[in-house]
Design a protein around this motif. Sequence first.
Motif: not given
Length: 182
Positions: A78-92
């Motif tokens: 399961a993957i959960r992404m939130t605006p606070e996720h520290p790697d959100r920009e790199a993953l995007r």
Amino acid sequence: MSHLQIFQATGSQHPLPHFASNDPALITAELAERGIGFERWPARVELPAGADAAAVLAAYAPEIERVQSRGTYPTVDAIRMTPEHPDREALRQKFLAEHIHSEDEVRFFVEGQGLFCLHIGDEVLQVLCEADDWISVPAGTKHWFDMGSAPQFCAIRFFDNADGWVAQFTGDGIAEQFPLLD
């Protein structure tokens, strides 16, 4: 609400869709014509905001068992992404690059939304998947995924190998020509 737009992959900087629908039956039919599986399943469990992967998998054990009973996808996470996720920009940025997989990409969205973009022949299909959507993208299908600049989703991912998500990037910049989730 789930949404499908179909564009011509012509190289235009601002393409306009030649098909758009929010109707799940039409979305399912259009995707099926192109070999993409799409179903609406009830996301029957409301997860607490901080639910970890183990809690998500336990909550959706019957749906996972239903998929795994077919014998194709022995590995699940399961993957959960939130605006606070520290790697959100790199993953995007990684997911936004067109790529393929040597296996099917199968997701069941239990919360939020994400935009699958499929490059099939001379078309680009954008499928906005939301809670209750199950999508199966066949191995070898060129695609990219946008979770938005402030991602908010949780999805169960099914794999036929223990390595999980492994991409082969095409190097094609086509993804830059199409609208993003934001």
